[in-house]
Write a protein that holds these residues in place. Structure first.
Motif, short mmCIF file in Angstrom:
data_model
loop_
_atom_site.label_atom_id
_atom_site.label_comp_id
_atom_site.label_asym_id
_atom_site.label_seq_id
_atom_site.Cartn_x
_atom_site.Cartn_y
_atom_site.Cartn_z
N SER A 58 0.66 -1.14 0.03
CA SER A 58 -0.10 0.03 0.14
C SER A 58 0.79 1.25 -0.11
O SER A 58 0.22 2.27 -0.11
CB SER A 58 -1.05 -0.08 1.26
OG SER A 58 -0.18 0.08 2.46
N THR A 59 2.26 1.12 0.07
CA THR A 59 3.05 2.20 0.16
C THR A 59 3.44 2.43 -1.33
O THR A 59 3.57 1.65 -2.14
CB THR A 59 4.31 2.16 0.98
OG1 THR A 59 5.21 1.17 0.17
CG2 THR A 59 4.06 1.43 2.36
N SER A 60 3.89 3.82 -1.60
CA SER A 60 4.36 4.23 -2.94
C SER A 60 5.53 3.56 -3.22
O SER A 60 5.80 3.37 -4.56
CB SER A 60 4.74 5.71 -2.85
OG SER A 60 5.77 6.19 -2.00
N ASN A 82 -2.16 -9.00 -9.61
CA ASN A 82 -2.45 -8.19 -8.75
C ASN A 82 -3.59 -8.34 -7.95
O ASN A 82 -4.80 -8.42 -8.16
CB ASN A 82 -2.66 -6.58 -9.30
CG ASN A 82 -1.50 -6.11 -10.00
OD1 ASN A 82 -0.45 -6.09 -9.28
ND2 ASN A 82 -1.39 -5.76 -11.17
N ASN A 83 -3.47 -9.05 -6.75
CA ASN A 83 -4.39 -9.85 -6.00
C ASN A 83 -4.46 -9.07 -4.72
O ASN A 83 -5.69 -9.31 -4.09
CB ASN A 83 -4.17 -11.39 -5.84
CG ASN A 83 -4.80 -12.06 -4.67
OD1 ASN A 83 -6.04 -12.32 -4.76
ND2 ASN A 83 -4.21 -12.01 -3.25
N VAL A 84 -3.64 -8.45 -3.87
CA VAL A 84 -3.69 -7.96 -2.67
C VAL A 84 -4.95 -7.26 -2.26
O VAL A 84 -5.38 -6.40 -3.39
CB VAL A 84 -2.34 -7.16 -2.39
CG1 VAL A 84 -2.45 -5.86 -3.05
CG2 VAL A 84 -2.29 -6.81 -0.97
N LEU A 114 -4.26 0.62 -1.37
CA LEU A 114 -4.34 -0.93 -1.38
C LEU A 114 -4.58 -1.69 -2.44
O LEU A 114 -4.21 -2.67 -2.93
CB LEU A 114 -4.87 -1.39 -0.26
CG LEU A 114 -4.85 -2.98 0.07
CD1 LEU A 114 -3.36 -3.63 0.54
CD2 LEU A 114 -5.80 -3.54 1.65
N HIS A 115 -5.80 -1.13 -3.16
CA HIS A 115 -6.50 -2.00 -4.09
C HIS A 115 -6.19 -1.43 -5.58
O HIS A 115 -6.31 -2.15 -6.34
CB HIS A 115 -8.24 -2.03 -3.90
CG HIS A 115 -8.44 -2.65 -2.69
ND1 HIS A 115 -8.65 -1.91 -1.45
CD2 HIS A 115 -8.46 -3.85 -2.41
CE1 HIS A 115 -9.13 -2.85 -0.46
NE2 HIS A 115 -8.69 -3.98 -1.03
N PHE A 116 -5.94 -0.28 -5.69
CA PHE A 116 -5.81 0.27 -7.14
C PHE A 116 -4.24 0.73 -7.34
O PHE A 116 -3.83 0.08 -8.22
CB PHE A 116 -6.40 1.51 -7.37
CG PHE A 116 -6.36 2.23 -8.72
CD1 PHE A 116 -6.81 1.57 -9.78
CD2 PHE A 116 -5.58 3.44 -8.66
CE1 PHE A 116 -6.69 2.25 -11.00
CE2 PHE A 116 -5.45 3.89 -9.99
CZ PHE A 116 -5.74 3.47 -11.13
#
Length: 263
Positions: A58-60, A82-84, A114-116
């Motif tokens: 989720s970090t850059s 990309n599943n997280v 987190l998702h995108f």
């Protein structure tokens, strides 16, 4: 059925549990070499032959860090999944409980990170390797992307954006041999639904109901035709098929027990 994946390489985000862990196992069984990234490396993941990377996606910087390490270990990348997703169940519940006027900016930002953005950043970092090998990206979305008003609003909107990203990658890099595909599960028998401390477990406690009773009620209310939760292994097998050499790109594939009924 030989999916022609043996000897190829894969990066799976969020492979420590749920759909991600099931996918890691399926891809390894198909003869692929797998690197997976997640904040936690579970005992179940350690039991596989995948190479785990502890990273906050989720970090850059997290997604590029994972892809860089994976490329060094694997020597190249044929498949990125990309599943997280989901993350902390309190955040997930907040998105379901609060409306647009009540849900604060930081909730939206965390959900999109987190998702995108994790998928965007991982895809961007992996594309040079995928172009070289004419590889594939599979983005794990959700039927929530088609039902934005039902369930956690921020989660559903972020998944809709993820589907649009699939289309963009397919169009911009299809001519260079890269395929991009969306897989959208309905309710899946992961911790969100099955763990006592998961989203449904907490909701059951709040309503004073047994968890299995609420699960059955929610599945019925969601309109799942089969009346069943999808198994993580079923989603994993679909992803493995789509990762095989097939002329499929830019499309969305539902695995939802008949929940989405419109054409």
């Amino acid at each position: 059925m030989d999916l022609q994946l043996a000897g190829k390489t894969a990066v799976v985000t969020g492979g420590s549990k749920g759909i991600g862990l099931a996918l890691v196992r399926v891809l390894l069984a198909e003869g692929m070499r797998v690197v997976t990234g997640s904040r936690t490396i579970t005992a179940e993941l350690k039991e596989t032959e995948a190479v785990p990377v502890a990273v906050d996606l989720s970090t850059s910087h997290g997604p590029a860090e994972l892809i860089g390490k994976a490329a060094l270990v694997l020597g190249g990348i044929d498949l990125l999944v990309n599943n997280v997703g989901v993350g902390d169940t309190d955040d997930f519940a907040k998105g379901a409980r609060l409306n647009l006027l009540e849900l604060p900016d930081d909730a939206w930002e965390h959900t999109f990170d987190l998702h995108f953005y994790s998928a965007l950043r991982a895809s961007r970092a992996a594309l040079p390797y995928l172009i070289e090998r004419r590889g594939t990206i599979v983005n794990v979305s959700s039927v929530g992307a088609r039902a934005a008003s039902a369930g956690p609003a921020d989660y559903n909107v972020s998944k809709a954006a993820l589907g649009a990203l699939t289309k963009l990658i397919s169009e911009q890099f299809g001519g260079q041999g890269v395929r991009a595909i969306t897989v959208s599960p309905g309710p899946v028998g992961t911790g969100v639904w099955t763990d006592p401390d998961g989203f449904v477990g907490r909701l059951a406690k709040a309503r004073g109901l047994p968890q299995d009773v609420l699960t059955e009620q929610l599945i019925k209310e969601s309109g799942v035709t089969t009346g069943l939760l999808t198994a993580p292994e079923e989603v994993a097998r679909l992803i493995a098929f789509l990762a095989s050499p097939v002329n499929i790109t830019g499309s969305e594939h539902l695995i939802d027990g008949g929940m989405i009924k419109h054409v």
